[in-house]
Design a protein around this motif. Structure first.
Motif, short mmCIF file in Angstrom:
data_model
loop_
_atom_site.label_atom_id
_atom_site.label_comp_id
_atom_site.label_asym_id
_atom_site.label_seq_id
_atom_site.Cartn_x
_atom_site.Cartn_y
_atom_site.Cartn_z
N VAL A 13 33.09 22.87 28.91
CA VAL A 13 33.39 24.02 28.05
C VAL A 13 33.25 25.36 28.76
CG1 VAL A 13 32.52 25.27 26.02
CG2 VAL A 13 33.00 22.84 25.87
N PRO A 14 32.23 25.58 29.59
CA PRO A 14 32.11 26.91 30.22
C PRO A 14 33.29 27.29 31.12
CG PRO A 14 30.03 25.76 30.36
CD PRO A 14 31.04 24.77 29.84
N TYR A 15 34.11 26.34 31.53
CA TYR A 15 35.29 26.70 32.33
C TYR A 15 36.25 27.57 31.53
CZ TYR A 15 33.89 23.66 36.12
OH TYR A 15 33.21 23.09 37.16
N ALA A 16 36.32 27.37 30.22
CA ALA A 16 37.16 28.22 29.37
C ALA A 16 36.61 29.64 29.37
CB ALA A 16 37.22 27.66 27.96
N ALA A 17 35.29 29.77 29.29
CA ALA A 17 34.67 31.09 29.34
C ALA A 17 34.90 31.75 30.70
CB ALA A 17 33.18 30.99 29.05
N ASP A 18 34.88 30.96 31.76
CA ASP A 18 35.14 31.50 33.09
C ASP A 18 36.58 32.03 33.19
OD1 ASP A 18 32.58 30.88 33.88
OD2 ASP A 18 33.15 28.96 34.76
N VAL A 26 40.31 40.89 35.83
CA VAL A 26 41.61 41.35 36.33
C VAL A 26 42.10 42.53 35.49
CG1 VAL A 26 44.04 40.69 36.57
CG2 VAL A 26 42.24 39.16 37.37
N GLY A 27 41.89 42.45 34.18
CA GLY A 27 42.27 43.57 33.32
C GLY A 27 41.52 44.85 33.68
N LEU A 28 40.24 44.72 33.97
CA LEU A 28 39.46 45.89 34.40
C LEU A 28 39.98 46.45 35.71
CD1 LEU A 28 35.83 44.76 33.52
CD2 LEU A 28 37.13 46.61 32.45
N LEU A 29 40.31 45.55 36.64
CA LEU A 29 40.83 46.03 37.93
C LEU A 29 42.18 46.73 37.76
CD1 LEU A 29 39.92 43.09 40.31
CD2 LEU A 29 38.98 45.40 40.33
N LEU A 30 43.03 46.17 36.92
CA LEU A 30 44.35 46.78 36.70
C LEU A 30 44.24 48.14 36.01
CD1 LEU A 30 46.49 43.68 35.68
CD2 LEU A 30 46.51 44.92 37.85
N SER A 31 43.18 48.33 35.23
CA SER A 31 42.99 49.63 34.57
C SER A 31 42.27 50.63 35.48
CB SER A 31 42.23 49.45 33.27
OG SER A 31 40.91 49.05 33.51
N GLY A 32 41.96 50.21 36.69
CA GLY A 32 41.37 51.13 37.67
C GLY A 32 39.85 51.14 37.69
N MET A 33 39.23 50.20 37.01
CA MET A 33 37.77 50.15 36.99
C MET A 33 37.30 49.13 38.02
SD MET A 33 37.10 50.32 32.91
CE MET A 33 35.40 50.81 33.07
N THR A 34 36.52 49.58 38.97
CA THR A 34 36.08 48.69 40.06
C THR A 34 35.01 47.70 39.61
OG1 THR A 34 34.48 50.34 40.79
CG2 THR A 34 36.64 50.35 41.86
N VAL A 35 34.45 47.88 38.42
CA VAL A 35 33.47 46.92 37.91
C VAL A 35 34.13 45.55 37.71
CG1 VAL A 35 33.78 47.38 35.44
CG2 VAL A 35 31.55 46.70 36.30
N GLY A 36 35.44 45.52 37.68
CA GLY A 36 36.17 44.25 37.57
C GLY A 36 35.83 43.29 38.69
N LEU A 40 34.54 39.43 38.35
CA LEU A 40 35.15 38.31 39.06
C LEU A 40 34.12 37.55 39.89
CD1 LEU A 40 38.55 39.86 40.21
CD2 LEU A 40 38.15 38.19 38.39
N VAL A 41 33.21 38.26 40.52
CA VAL A 41 32.14 37.60 41.29
C VAL A 41 31.27 36.78 40.35
CG1 VAL A 41 30.03 38.01 42.62
CG2 VAL A 41 32.14 39.22 43.20
N PHE A 42 30.92 37.34 39.21
CA PHE A 42 30.11 36.63 38.22
C PHE A 42 30.82 35.36 37.75
CE2 PHE A 42 28.91 36.02 33.71
CZ PHE A 42 27.59 35.66 33.91
N ALA A 43 32.12 35.47 37.46
CA ALA A 43 32.89 34.29 37.03
C ALA A 43 32.94 33.24 38.14
CB ALA A 43 34.30 34.71 36.61
N GLY A 44 33.07 33.68 39.37
CA GLY A 44 33.10 32.74 40.49
C GLY A 44 31.79 32.00 40.67
#
Length: 74
Positions: A13-18, A26-36, A40-44
């Motif tokens: 189940v946690p793979y869906a959350a990942d 990716v959405g954060l990165l596309l909006s220009g926020m480097t916290v994205g 991504l590191v946390f998801a990895g």
């Protein structure tokens, strides 16, 4: 429900959350926020731990449960 199937379900189940976290990152990165990148590191890291649990720990737990089951006499 069989305890083995329940264990595998809760490990998968946690793979869906990942996947949701990756899309969010990716959405954060596309909006220009480097916290994205941190998202991504946390998801990895979560995915790596989940994969370790699914393919290394779970088979050992399942094998141990099967050994401990009392044999039914027929």
């Amino acid at each position: 429900m069989d305890p083995t199937k329940r264990l595998l379900f809760w490990l998968k189940v946690p793979y869906a959350a990942d996947a949701v976290l990756v899309l969010f990152g990716v959405g954060l990165l596309l909006s220009g926020m480097t916290v994205g990148w941190w998202v991504l590191v946390f998801a990895g890291v979560r995915a790596a731990i989940g994969t370790f649990a699914l393919f290394w720990i779970a088979p050992r737990v399942i094998a141990r449960r099967q050994v401990q089951k009392p044999q039914s006499r027929g």
